[in-house]
Design a protein around this motif. Structure first.
Motif, PDB file in Angstrom:
ATOM      1  N   LEU A 188       0.815  -1.210   0.000  1.00  0.00           N
ATOM      2  CA  LEU A 188       0.000   0.000   0.000  1.00  0.00           C
ATOM      3  C   LEU A 188       0.851   1.263   0.000  1.00  0.00           C
ATOM      4  O   LEU A 188       0.371   2.338  -0.359  1.00  0.00           O
ATOM      5  N   GLN A 189       2.097   1.117   0.432  1.00  0.00           N
ATOM      6  CA  GLN A 189       3.065   2.206   0.447  1.00  0.00           C
ATOM      7  C   GLN A 189       4.429   1.611   0.123  1.00  0.00           C
ATOM      8  O   GLN A 189       4.602   0.389   0.142  1.00  0.00           O
ATOM      9  N   ALA A 190       5.399   2.467  -0.176  1.00  0.00           N
ATOM     10  CA  ALA A 190       6.773   1.974  -0.261  1.00  0.00           C
ATOM     11  C   ALA A 190       7.091   1.254   1.040  1.00  0.00           C
ATOM     12  O   ALA A 190       6.788   1.763   2.130  1.00  0.00           O
ATOM     13  N   SER A 191       7.659   0.069   0.947  1.00  0.00           N
ATOM     14  CA  SER A 191       7.778  -0.735   2.153  1.00  0.00           C
ATOM     15  C   SER A 191       9.095  -1.497   2.213  1.00  0.00           C
ATOM     16  O   SER A 191       9.704  -1.831   1.194  1.00  0.00           O
ATOM     17  N   VAL A 192       9.494  -1.759   3.440  1.00  0.00           N
ATOM     18  CA  VAL A 192      10.632  -2.623   3.747  1.00  0.00           C
ATOM     19  C   VAL A 192      10.158  -3.609   4.798  1.00  0.00           C
ATOM     20  O   VAL A 192       9.514  -3.220   5.781  1.00  0.00           O
ATOM     21  N   SER A 193      10.454  -4.872   4.597  1.00  0.00           N
ATOM     22  CA  SER A 193      10.033  -5.887   5.557  1.00  0.00           C
ATOM     23  C   SER A 193      11.016  -7.044   5.531  1.00  0.00           C
ATOM     24  O   SER A 193      11.868  -7.156   4.644  1.00  0.00           O
ATOM     25  N   VAL A 194      10.888  -7.898   6.517  1.00  0.00           N
ATOM     26  CA  VAL A 194      11.745  -9.077   6.609  1.00  0.00           C
ATOM     27  C   VAL A 194      10.869 -10.262   6.990  1.00  0.00           C
ATOM     28  O   VAL A 194       9.987 -10.168   7.848  1.00  0.00           O
ATOM     29  N   SER A 195      11.079 -11.388   6.310  1.00  0.00           N
ATOM     30  CA  SER A 195      10.376 -12.622   6.665  1.00  0.00           C
ATOM     31  C   SER A 195      11.405 -13.645   7.134  1.00  0.00           C
ATOM     32  O   SER A 195      12.558 -13.624   6.708  1.00  0.00           O
ATOM     33  N   TYR A 196      10.959 -14.570   7.999  1.00  0.00           N
ATOM     34  CA  TYR A 196      11.907 -15.511   8.572  1.00  0.00           C
ATOM     35  C   TYR A 196      11.150 -16.755   9.030  1.00  0.00           C
ATOM     36  O   TYR A 196      10.035 -16.683   9.540  1.00  0.00           O
ATOM     37  N   SER A 197      11.786 -17.894   8.807  1.00  0.00           N
ATOM     38  CA  SER A 197      11.140 -19.184   9.110  1.00  0.00           C
ATOM     39  C   SER A 197      11.949 -20.001  10.104  1.00  0.00           C
ATOM     40  O   SER A 197      11.828 -21.225  10.159  1.00  0.00           O
ATOM     41  N   ASN A 198      12.766 -19.326  10.902  1.00  0.00           N
ATOM     42  CA  ASN A 198      13.653 -20.011  11.854  1.00  0.00           C
ATOM     43  C   ASN A 198      12.935 -20.356  13.156  1.00  0.00           C
ATOM     44  O   ASN A 198      13.397 -20.023  14.256  1.00  0.00           O
ATOM     45  N   LEU A 199      11.800 -21.018  13.029  1.00  0.00           N
ATOM     46  CA  LEU A 199      11.081 -21.448  14.225  1.00  0.00           C
ATOM     47  C   LEU A 199      11.850 -22.555  14.931  1.00  0.00           C
ATOM     48  O   LEU A 199      12.545 -23.367  14.290  1.00  0.00           O
ATOM     49  N   ALA A 200      11.708 -22.598  16.238  1.00  0.00           N
ATOM     50  CA  ALA A 200      12.437 -23.574  17.040  1.00  0.00           C
ATOM     51  C   ALA A 200      11.698 -24.907  17.055  1.00  0.00           C
ATOM     52  O   ALA A 200      11.323 -25.430  18.114  1.00  0.00           O
ATOM     53  N   THR A 201      11.485 -25.448  15.880  1.00  0.00           N
ATOM     54  CA  THR A 201      10.800 -26.728  15.712  1.00  0.00           C
ATOM     55  C   THR A 201      11.115 -27.249  14.315  1.00  0.00           C
ATOM     56  O   THR A 201      11.725 -26.530  13.500  1.00  0.00           O
ATOM     57  N   ASP A 202      10.721 -28.456  14.030  1.00  0.00           N
ATOM     58  CA  ASP A 202      10.881 -28.991  12.685  1.00  0.00           C
ATOM     59  C   ASP A 202       9.969 -28.210  11.745  1.00  0.00           C
ATOM     60  O   ASP A 202       8.749 -28.229  11.899  1.00  0.00           O
ATOM     61  N   ASN A 203      10.552 -27.535  10.780  1.00  0.00           N
ATOM     62  CA  ASN A 203       9.781 -26.672   9.887  1.00  0.00           C
ATOM     63  C   ASN A 203      10.058 -27.054   8.428  1.00  0.00           C
ATOM     64  O   ASN A 203      10.086 -26.188   7.545  1.00  0.00           O
ATOM     65  N   ILE A 204      10.248 -28.332   8.197  1.00  0.00           N
ATOM     66  CA  ILE A 204      10.472 -28.846   6.845  1.00  0.00           C
ATOM     67  C   ILE A 204       9.332 -29.807   6.511  1.00  0.00           C
ATOM     68  O   ILE A 204       9.072 -30.765   7.256  1.00  0.00           O
ATOM     69  N   PHE A 205       8.650 -29.543   5.398  1.00  0.00           N
ATOM     70  CA  PHE A 205       7.481 -30.332   5.027  1.00  0.00           C
ATOM     71  C   PHE A 205       7.553 -30.692   3.545  1.00  0.00           C
ATOM     72  O   PHE A 205       8.215 -30.022   2.760  1.00  0.00           O
ATOM     73  N   GLU A 206       6.860 -31.753   3.192  1.00  0.00           N
ATOM     74  CA  GLU A 206       6.879 -32.238   1.816  1.00  0.00           C
ATOM     75  C   GLU A 206       5.547 -31.949   1.143  1.00  0.00           C
ATOM     76  O   GLU A 206       4.481 -32.263   1.683  1.00  0.00           O
ATOM     77  N   TYR A 207       5.619 -31.332  -0.023  1.00  0.00           N
ATOM     78  CA  TYR A 207       4.438 -31.098  -0.854  1.00  0.00           C
ATOM     79  C   TYR A 207       4.646 -31.782  -2.203  1.00  0.00           C
ATOM     80  O   TYR A 207       5.705 -31.643  -2.812  1.00  0.00           O
ATOM     81  N   ARG A 208       3.637 -32.494  -2.641  1.00  0.00           N
ATOM     82  CA  ARG A 208       3.669 -33.113  -3.975  1.00  0.00           C
ATOM     83  C   ARG A 208       2.885 -32.205  -4.925  1.00  0.00           C
ATOM     84  O   ARG A 208       1.695 -32.390  -5.138  1.00  0.00           O
ATOM     85  N   ASN A 209       3.584 -31.221  -5.437  1.00  0.00           N
ATOM     86  CA  ASN A 209       2.924 -30.175  -6.203  1.00  0.00           C
ATOM     87  C   ASN A 209       2.623 -30.589  -7.626  1.00  0.00           C
ATOM     88  O   ASN A 209       3.415 -31.289  -8.263  1.00  0.00           O
ATOM     89  N   PRO A 210       1.500 -30.131  -8.164  1.00  0.00           N
ATOM     90  CA  PRO A 210       1.195 -30.377  -9.571  1.00  0.00           C
ATOM     91  C   PRO A 210       2.072 -29.499 -10.455  1.00  0.00           C
ATOM     92  O   PRO A 210       2.555 -28.442 -10.023  1.00  0.00           O
ATOM     93  N   THR A 211       2.270 -29.935 -11.679  1.00  0.00           N
ATOM     94  CA  THR A 211       3.011 -29.136 -12.655  1.00  0.00           C
ATOM     95  C   THR A 211       2.238 -29.155 -13.986  1.00  0.00           C
ATOM     96  O   THR A 211       2.779 -29.511 -15.036  1.00  0.00           O
ATOM     97  N   ILE A 212       0.977 -28.788 -13.896  1.00  0.00           N
ATOM     98  CA  ILE A 212       0.104 -28.784 -15.076  1.00  0.00           C
ATOM     99  C   ILE A 212       0.086 -27.365 -15.643  1.00  0.00           C
ATOM    100  O   ILE A 212      -0.493 -26.463 -15.048  1.00  0.00           O
ATOM    101  N   THR A 213       0.742 -27.170 -16.751  1.00  0.00           N
ATOM    102  CA  THR A 213       0.891 -25.819 -17.296  1.00  0.00           C
ATOM    103  C   THR A 213       0.022 -25.561 -18.534  1.00  0.00           C
ATOM    104  O   THR A 213       0.059 -24.470 -19.103  1.00  0.00           O
ATOM    105  N   ASP A 214      -0.768 -26.562 -18.942  1.00  0.00           N
ATOM    106  CA  ASP A 214      -1.557 -26.394 -20.157  1.00  0.00           C
ATOM    107  C   ASP A 214      -3.068 -26.357 -19.880  1.00  0.00           C
ATOM    108  O   ASP A 214      -3.868 -26.604 -20.751  1.00  0.00           O
ATOM    109  N   TRP A 215      -3.457 -26.050 -18.647  1.00  0.00           N
ATOM    110  CA  TRP A 215      -4.867 -25.898 -18.312  1.00  0.00           C
ATOM    111  C   TRP A 215      -5.184 -24.412 -18.166  1.00  0.00           C
ATOM    112  O   TRP A 215      -4.355 -23.626 -17.760  1.00  0.00           O
TER     113      TRP A 215
END
Length: 336
Positions: free
Chosen positions: A309-336
């Motif tokens: 909404l305005q010029a912005s600066v931000s920081v994102s971070y995923s360093n949670l103190a737990t297991d934060n690795i997950f598996e996704y079986r993503n589709p790769t359908i590019t012709d729909w």
């Protein structure tokens, strides 16, 4: 006897029958495309007994069961009269953070997390330009020319001096054409290491030792857009300068988001094309505006669309103190 239809049309027929399109509407489309009517009628009839198509119907039943499980669980979540309200909390106790928000999969705006961060004083555009203006950075450029700019982000890489980019943000007005996003890996560069020192105390549910490897710097003008997508981890996003509007959708709504390619949805949550994406009409969208100094916790798999909404600066971070690795079986359908 009729000549068999081309393979691409056979696949098109199977795709559309699995979507429950009527054979009459399909026939009309095929004839309008120049195919022989009699051959199309025969092919559509044969499709219903084709053993490959019948196998696809079996797998479709299994998929529909999973979709119904998600839809029913979402219905339970939405029965909460405050479902669409994203809470604003200060100093959430650690145990409550894990149980109510992380494991409970509830977004929350944390209003006190960044208190005391030097970044809230030091990350003004002029000061950032003075500190790092001579250094090269990778941005995304020419985004306006590509409707799928985020999916094609590798094609939009451009290296500029940091100071040059800040001047673009300061003088270029509202635009989505250029953005310094998480993909830049800026916080992994030794020349920018002092930015990490500006990130002050973190709550006990974060692992400070992993901040360098799991944090991302964002800088852009008003008008930047991040299309509807989901991440593969839980994360926190702290707004330092400016304001961003977030629209959020539960991961249980995924079957209604036309997620054909990787982690992206083609639906614009701001102006959904319901003629093209009718299932989105059933989706509950949560919304919040993140103010400077506020932090959004994004639970696992939550879809989000973000607008600067305005010029912005931000920081994102995923360093949670737990297991934060997950598996996704993503589709790769590019012709729909």
């Amino acid at each position: 006897m009729y000549a068999p239809l081309p393979a691409n049309w056979m696949q098109w027929m199977a795709d559309n029958r699995l979507r429950e399109c009527s054979t009459q509407s399909m026939l009309d489309t095929m004839v309008a495309a120049g195919l022989d009517r009699a051959a199309c009628i025969q092919a559509l009839s044969d499709l219903e007994s084709n053993p490959v198509f019948l196998a696809a119907r079996k797998h479709q039943q299994l998929t529909r069961k999973l979709e119904s499980v998600l839809a029913n669980q979402q219905k339970v979540w939405q029965s909460d009269p405050n479902y669409t309200v994203i809470e604003r909390r200060k100093k959430v106790p650690v145990n409550e953070f894990w149980e109510r928000y992380a494991r409970g999969s509830r977004p929350v705006v944390l209003t006190g997390l960044a208190e005391g961060w030097p970044a809230l004083r030091e990350w003004t555009l002029p000061r950032l330009k003075d500190r790092f203006g001579h250094l090269p950075v990778e941005i995304q450029a020419n985004r306006n020319a590509d409707a799928r700019f985020e999916e094609n982000k590798a094609l939009h890489r451009k290296t500029v001096r940091f100071g040059e980019f800040v001047e673009m943000v300061e003088t270029g007005g509202a635009t989505n054409d250029y953005y310094l996003t998480a993909n830049n890996q800026l916080l992994r560069m030794p020349e920018f290491a002092s930015l990490l020192d500006d990130i002050g105390p973190l709550p006990a549910y974060c692992d400070r030792a992993r901040l360098k490897d799991l944090s991302y710097f964002w800088l852009g003008p008003a008008g930047t857009r991040t299309p509807l997508h989901h991440d593969t981890v839980m994360l926190l996003h702290t707004q330092v300068i400016g304001r961003k509007r977030w629209k959020l959708v539960s991961p249980l709504e995924t079957p209604r988001l036309y997620n054909y390619n990787e982690m992206f949805s083609p639906v614009d949550a701001d102006q959904p094309d319901l003629a093209r994406f009718p299932d989105f009409a059933k989706v509950k969208v949560l919304e919040t505006t993140l103010e400077p100094g506020e932090t959004l916790f994004l639970p696992l798999g939550w879809w989000h669309q973000v607008a600067g909404l305005q010029a912005s600066v931000s920081v994102s971070y995923s360093n949670l103190a737990t297991d934060n690795i997950f598996e996704y079986r993503n589709p790769t359908i590019t012709d729909w």
